[in-house]
Write a protein that holds these residues in place. Structure first.
Motif, PDB file in Angstrom:
ATOM      1  N   GLY A  37     -20.103 -16.359 -18.923  1.00  0.00           N
ATOM      2  CA  GLY A  37     -21.540 -16.553 -17.181  1.00  0.00           C
ATOM      3  C   GLY A  37     -22.277 -17.757 -17.923  1.00  0.00           C
ATOM      4  O   GLY A  37     -22.536 -17.937 -19.725  1.00  0.00           O
ATOM      5  N   SER A  41     -26.920 -15.413 -16.605  1.00  0.00           N
ATOM      6  CA  SER A  41     -26.307 -14.396 -15.242  1.00  0.00           C
ATOM      7  C   SER A  41     -25.815 -13.333 -15.408  1.00  0.00           C
ATOM      8  O   SER A  41     -25.072 -12.888 -13.876  1.00  0.00           O
ATOM      9  CB  SER A  41     -24.292 -15.138 -15.573  1.00  0.00           C
ATOM     10  OG  SER A  41     -24.232 -14.826 -16.744  1.00  0.00           O
ATOM     11  N   LYS A  43     -24.993 -11.470 -18.237  1.00  0.00           N
ATOM     12  CA  LYS A  43     -24.387 -10.786 -19.108  1.00  0.00           C
ATOM     13  C   LYS A  43     -25.197 -10.147 -19.616  1.00  0.00           C
ATOM     14  O   LYS A  43     -24.574  -8.423 -20.158  1.00  0.00           O
ATOM     15  CB  LYS A  43     -23.337 -12.000 -19.521  1.00  0.00           C
ATOM     16  CG  LYS A  43     -22.942 -12.929 -19.239  1.00  0.00           C
ATOM     17  CD  LYS A  43     -22.239 -13.705 -19.795  1.00  0.00           C
ATOM     18  CE  LYS A  43     -22.938 -14.821 -21.305  1.00  0.00           C
ATOM     19  NZ  LYS A  43     -24.069 -15.465 -20.590  1.00  0.00           N
ATOM     20  N   TYR A 204     -15.327 -13.066 -16.021  1.00  0.00           N
ATOM     21  CA  TYR A 204     -17.161 -13.880 -15.378  1.00  0.00           C
ATOM     22  C   TYR A 204     -18.113 -14.198 -14.328  1.00  0.00           C
ATOM     23  O   TYR A 204     -17.456 -13.731 -13.401  1.00  0.00           O
ATOM     24  CB  TYR A 204     -15.935 -15.421 -14.845  1.00  0.00           C
ATOM     25  CG  TYR A 204     -16.829 -16.820 -14.786  1.00  0.00           C
ATOM     26  CD1 TYR A 204     -17.065 -17.516 -15.787  1.00  0.00           C
ATOM     27  CD2 TYR A 204     -17.664 -17.167 -13.606  1.00  0.00           C
ATOM     28  CE1 TYR A 204     -17.824 -18.596 -16.040  1.00  0.00           C
ATOM     29  CE2 TYR A 204     -18.098 -18.329 -14.466  1.00  0.00           C
ATOM     30  CZ  TYR A 204     -18.559 -19.233 -14.984  1.00  0.00           C
ATOM     31  OH  TYR A 204     -18.878 -20.213 -15.310  1.00  0.00           O
ATOM     32  N   ALA A 206     -21.527 -14.378 -12.594  1.00  0.00           N
ATOM     33  CA  ALA A 206     -22.328 -16.114 -12.337  1.00  0.00           C
ATOM     34  C   ALA A 206     -23.459 -14.890 -11.378  1.00  0.00           C
ATOM     35  O   ALA A 206     -23.299 -14.615 -10.384  1.00  0.00           O
ATOM     36  CB  ALA A 206     -21.877 -17.083 -12.265  1.00  0.00           C
ATOM     37  N   PHE A 294     -13.389 -22.479 -15.270  1.00  0.00           N
ATOM     38  CA  PHE A 294     -14.827 -22.258 -14.883  1.00  0.00           C
ATOM     39  C   PHE A 294     -15.400 -22.985 -14.412  1.00  0.00           C
ATOM     40  O   PHE A 294     -16.596 -23.245 -13.665  1.00  0.00           O
ATOM     41  CB  PHE A 294     -15.332 -21.782 -16.105  1.00  0.00           C
ATOM     42  CG  PHE A 294     -14.431 -20.851 -17.169  1.00  0.00           C
ATOM     43  CD1 PHE A 294     -14.214 -19.631 -15.889  1.00  0.00           C
ATOM     44  CD2 PHE A 294     -14.641 -19.910 -18.456  1.00  0.00           C
ATOM     45  CE1 PHE A 294     -14.062 -18.240 -16.550  1.00  0.00           C
ATOM     46  CE2 PHE A 294     -14.397 -19.241 -18.166  1.00  0.00           C
ATOM     47  CZ  PHE A 294     -13.676 -17.761 -17.374  1.00  0.00           C
TER      48      PHE A 294
END
Length: 315
Positions: A37, A41, A43, A204, A206, A294
Motif C-alpha cells: 500500500g 496507508s 500498514k 493491499y 489504502a 495496484f
C-alpha cells in the motif's frame, strides 16, 4: 489451516483521523503475508496492533492464541519485530549486539542462541566486525538475527529491505523463506512488487482499508483487468493519446513497453483498433501484472477522492 492471527474489525485513529478502518484477516502458520500500500496507508499501524505494541480502538481477535487487547504482553514475548530503521548499536560488534539483545530478553543459554542466530544468517565469519562498518544488506541480516534470537513464533517486518541492493534483498528473502519453512509465520510490509510476488499471500491497504487480499493469482483474477502491451517509437506521446480514450483505465510504461489496461474488454479493443493498424507499433495481448492491478486500484481510489472501493472481500 491453523490461524496464527485471526482479527476482525480493527480500527485505530490518531488525532481524530482514522488510519486503520475495519481491517479483518486470518493468517496461517508458516506462511509469508505481504502488506502492500502507499505511504500512510496504515500498514505499520496494523502491524503494531497485531503484535501488541498498539491497542486498537475497536475490533477483536487473537494473535498466537492470545487476545490482542488484553494479552498483548504474551504476544510481544512471542513476536519478533523489525523496524524500518536499523536500531542496533553501531559501536558494538555483531556478536556484542546479539549478546546485548539476549540480555534484554533475559534469555538463558545465551551463547547457544547467539551461535545459532549467527549460523542461520551467515554472520559467523563477521561476528567481530563493528555494526557501523556493515553495508546495508549485512545490517539487515544482523537486525533479523536479533529478531529471531528469542525464537519467536511470529515475525513482523516493516519495509525491511528499503535502500538495500537487489542481491542483498534476494539473500534476505531466501532467509525469510527458510524461516517460514521451519514454521515461523511472517508478515512483511513492502513497496517492491518482486518481493510481494515472493509472499504466499498479499494484503493491499489504502487509506486504512483492506481492499484486496489473497494469493497473487487470486488477486489478479478478481480484478478482471484486460491488458495489452505495445512497443514502438515515441511511446510517451502514445501514452498521452491513449489514456483518455473510452475503455482505457490505465496506461503505464514498463521500460520500452506500455501496458494498456481496461475492465471493459470490448471498449478497450475499439479504442486501440486504429493504433493496432499502425505498422510502427507492435501490439500483443498480455496478462496483467500485480503492478498493473495496484496501479488500477490506486486510480480507482483517486477517482473516488480517496475512498477505496473493496473488490475482493474473501476471508
Amino acid at each position: 489451516m491453523n490461524a496464527v492471527i485471526d482479527v476482525s474489525g480493527l480500527t485505530k485513529s490518531f488525532g481524530g483521523k482514522r488510519v486503520v478502518d475495519d481491517v479483518s484477516l486470518r493468517v496461517g502458520k508458516g506462511q509469508i503475508y505481504g502488506f502492500l500500500g502507499p505511504n500512510g496507508s496504515g500498514k505499520t499501524t496494523t502491524l503494531r496492533m497485531l503484535c501488541g505494541l498498539l491497542t486498537p480502538d475497536s475490533g477483536t481477535g487473537s494473535c498466537l492464541g492470545f487476545d490482542i487487547s488484553s494479552q498483548s504482553a504474551e504476544i510481544k514475548r512471542r513476536t519478533g519485530y523489525m523496524t524500518q530503521k536499523f536500531s542496533l548499536y553501531e559501536d558494538l560488534t555483531i556478536r556484542e549486539n546479539l549478546d546485548f539483545v539476549g540480555r534484554v530478553y533475559g534469555l538463558g543459554d545465551l551463547t547457544r542462541r547467539v551461535d545459532r542466530a549467527l549460523d542461520q544468517l551467515g554472520l559467523g565469519a563477521r561476528q567481530k566486525q563493528l555494526a557501523g562498518q556493515l553495508s546495508g544488506g549485512w545490517k539487515q541480516r544482523l537486525a533479523l538475527a536479533a529478531c529471531i534470537l528469542h525464537e519467536p513464533e511470529l515475525l513482523l517486518l516493516d519495509e525491511p529491505t528499503a535502500g538495500v541492493d537487489p542481491k542483498a534483498r534476494r539473500d534476505f528473502w531466501d532467509q525469510i523463506h527458510a524461516l517460514a519453512g521451519a514454521g515461523l509465520t511472517v508478515l512483511v510490509s513492502t513497496h517492491y512488487m518482486d518481493e510481494a510476488e515472493r509472499c504466499h499471500e498479499i494484503l493491499y491497504i489504502a487509506y486504512g482499508r483492506l481492499i484486496a487480499k489473497g494469493t497473487i493469482k487470486d488477486v489478479i483474477a478478481a480484478h478482471a483487468l484486460d491488458t495489452w502491451s505495445v512497443e514502438g517509437p515515441d511511446l510517451h506521446l502514445l501514452s498521452r493519446e491513449l489514456q483518455h480514450l473510452p475503455g482505457i483505465d490505465t496506461v503505464a510504461a514498463f521500460g520500452s513497453v506500455l501496458h494498456v489496461c481496461g475492465r471493459d474488454a470490448a471498449a478497450l479493443e475499439r479504442s486501440i483498433a486504429p493504433y493496432r493498424a499502425r505498422a510502427d507499433l507492435r501490439w500483443q495481448r498480455s496478462s496483467p501484472s500485480l503492478e498493473d492491478i495496484f496501479i488500477q486500484l490506486m486510480a480507482d481510489i483517486d477517482a473516488n477522492n480517496g475512498a477505496p472501493q473493496p473488490r475482493n472481500r474473501t476471508p
